[in-house]
Enzyme design. Structure first.
Site, PDB file in Angstrom:
ATOM      1  N   ARG A 110       0.826  -1.209   0.000  1.00 32.54           N
ATOM      2  CA  ARG A 110       0.000   0.000   0.000  1.00 32.54           C
ATOM      3  C   ARG A 110       0.863   1.263   0.000  1.00 32.54           C
ATOM      4  O   ARG A 110       0.518   2.251  -0.639  1.00 32.54           O
ATOM      5  CB  ARG A 110      -0.937   0.011   1.209  1.00 32.54           C
ATOM      6  CG  ARG A 110      -2.125  -0.921   1.056  1.00 32.54           C
ATOM      7  CD  ARG A 110      -3.054  -0.842   2.248  1.00 32.54           C
ATOM      8  NE  ARG A 110      -4.167  -1.766   2.091  1.00 32.54           N
ATOM      9  CZ  ARG A 110      -5.364  -1.427   1.647  1.00 32.54           C
ATOM     10  NH1 ARG A 110      -5.607  -0.181   1.297  1.00 32.54           N
ATOM     11  NH2 ARG A 110      -6.336  -2.319   1.543  1.00 32.54           N
ATOM     12  N   TYR A 216      -0.353 -13.731  -0.598  1.00 29.16           N
ATOM     13  CA  TYR A 216       0.005 -13.551  -2.004  1.00 29.16           C
ATOM     14  C   TYR A 216       1.339 -12.819  -2.088  1.00 29.16           C
ATOM     15  O   TYR A 216       1.721 -12.084  -1.161  1.00 29.16           O
ATOM     16  CB  TYR A 216      -1.082 -12.808  -2.780  1.00 29.16           C
ATOM     17  CG  TYR A 216      -1.519 -11.496  -2.182  1.00 29.16           C
ATOM     18  CD1 TYR A 216      -0.864 -10.293  -2.475  1.00 29.16           C
ATOM     19  CD2 TYR A 216      -2.628 -11.441  -1.342  1.00 29.16           C
ATOM     20  CE1 TYR A 216      -1.287  -9.096  -1.935  1.00 29.16           C
ATOM     21  CE2 TYR A 216      -3.057 -10.246  -0.798  1.00 29.16           C
ATOM     22  CZ  TYR A 216      -2.389  -9.068  -1.099  1.00 29.16           C
ATOM     23  OH  TYR A 216      -2.809  -7.874  -0.561  1.00 29.16           O
ATOM     24  N   ASP A 297     -14.795   2.943   1.261  1.00 31.95           N
ATOM     25  CA  ASP A 297     -15.198   2.361   2.534  1.00 31.95           C
ATOM     26  C   ASP A 297     -16.198   3.222   3.278  1.00 31.95           C
ATOM     27  O   ASP A 297     -17.019   2.700   4.042  1.00 31.95           O
ATOM     28  CB  ASP A 297     -13.970   2.144   3.421  1.00 31.95           C
ATOM     29  CG  ASP A 297     -13.172   0.906   3.048  1.00 31.95           C
ATOM     30  OD1 ASP A 297     -13.633   0.169   2.153  1.00 31.95           O
ATOM     31  OD2 ASP A 297     -12.100   0.684   3.636  1.00 31.95           O
TER      32      ASP A 297
END
Length: 412
Positions: A110, A216, A297
């Site tokens: 991120r 991942y 969100d």
């Protein structure tokens, strides 16, 4: 007529930064107000899927994203105890994913994504350490209030300020967050510290009774894996001021006692001081009020089990930017916001519901129900293709097409 709206974006996360770039594409400059003194990574990493990357590539960020990311080799579901493959599907292998969805999937930190996005902003438009504490409506716009008494003015305020959104309280009132009854432990581990991990270059779900582990590869070479280990509980979330709570260092491994050594080695490679409560936002009756509108969100926070929180936020940003660019003055804002809500609410609610259901399916104990789930996993690419094939620009074009007598008007 070109829009001259003054846009204020509350929140400098993926949604807020992406919206600023999407508005720039249409000639609009927005000010982004972020409460933290510096952009910090929340949640460590993110998987960007085609429904987001096709938009980010379209505005010229494809090469930078690819250089900072890894595309997983496969999508694999494994049994919690013996590690057996329950289902496996190609992703990078044979260029399957890009060929099917015409855009890539990327695993990226991120922090690296935020750097890429924020570095593209116009100078002086990102304002750090500016926490919104109130909105005041006036005939000429909205007044933003900050803790030090300073104010700012805008024609439009976009709440991209996350699940505990200040703007959402102004738009829709309080009490929209819902705790899932589950929590997670996060971490990033170098691959060379996980010699027993099978297929480290793949995105993998380990499914078991009352818990699951997702991981991942991330980074330019895939030399690290990002993981989220999800467990049932605590039954209630005691903290009312955030989604992170203290945890005993040995609790994560106790929750995965008896699991495959590769899973426990990954979880044990990180010192865990906190657990993350997994929350969603209840379906809102409205996403906008007056000159304020919600994004990401703040409007539709969802559980992470379809990996679509960030991706649907990117979709929101490009949709809203295109609609705002068509607004010549503030009189047209209610219509633009209504169209935005109509285009976005149904799709995001559907993904919210699927993500909630997926949590239960991943936590089934061994038995008949788990066997049926495993059979369904073989059809997964077909079942969730509608998520990844979504094209924001095509959706906007369909919305503006004139219906004929034989062609009904498109529905949201």
């Amino acid at each position: 007529m070109a829009s001259t709206l003054r846009v204020a974006i509350i929140g400098g996360g993926i949604g807020g930064l992406t919206l600023a770039l999407a508005l720039r594409e249409h000639g609009l400059t927005a000010d982004v107000y972020e409460q933290t003194p510096q952009l910090t990574e929340i949640g460590a990493a993110v998987a960007l899927t085609a429904n987001a990357t096709r938009e980010l590539e379209r505005i010229g960020l494809g090469d930078r994203l690819a250089a900072a990311s890894t595309t997983p080799e496969e999508l694999i579901h494994r049994h919690w105890r013996d590690g057996a493959r329950l289902a496996a599907h190609p992703v990078r292998s044979g260029s399957w994913y890009r060929n099917r969805f015409h855009a890539p999937v990327h695993g990226i930190r991120r922090a690296h994504l935020q750097v890429i996005l924020s570095s593209e902003l116009a100078a002086g438009t990102l304002h750090l350490g500016r926490r919104l504490v109130g909105l005041t409506e006036r005939p000429d716009g909205l007044v933003l209030g900050f803790p030090d008494g300073d104010t700012a003015h805008a024609d439009v305020v976009v709440g991209a300020d996350g699940i505990r959104s200040t703007v959402r309280r102004w738009v829709a009132g309080d009490d929209h967050e819902i705790y899932s009854g589950t929590s997670g432990f996060r971490g990033i581990v170098p691959v060379d510290r996980l010699p027993g991990l099978p297929d480290p270059q793949s995105i993998q779900f380990w499914t078991g009774p009352g818990a699951h582990l997702l991981h991942y590869p991330i980074g330019p070479t895939g030399d690290s894996v990002n993981f989220l280990a999800v467990v049932e509980g605590p039954q209630a979330w005691a903290r009312t001021d955030g989604w992170v709570d203290d945890v005993a260092a040995d609790e994560p491994l106790r929750a995965f006692h008896g699991w495959h050594p590769a899973a426990t080695a990954m979880i044990g490679a990180v010192t865990h001081a906190v657990r993350w409560g997994l929350f969603a936002v209840r379906p809102l009756p409205r996403w906008h009020r007056g000159r304020a509108v919600l994004l990401g969100d703040a409007a539709h926070a969802m559980l992470p089990h379809q990996g679509q929180g960030a991706n649907t936020t990117v979709e929101d940003a490009f949709t809203l930017a295109a609609l705002l660019a068509q607004v010549p003055d503030t009189i047209e804002l209610p219509s633009a916001f209504a169209t935005y809500q109509a285009l976005r609410r149904g799709r995001t609610r559907r993904i919210q519901r699927l993500s909630w259901l997926t949590n239960s399916l991943l936590h089934l104990p061994d038995g008949a129900a788990a066997d049926e789930r495993n059979k369904a996993l073989a059809r997964l690419p077909q079942e969730i293709a509608w998520i990844h094939e979504h094209d924001v620009q095509a959706t906007l074009r369909r919305r503006t097409e004139r219906p004929t007598r034989s062609q009904p008007a498109p529905t949201p």
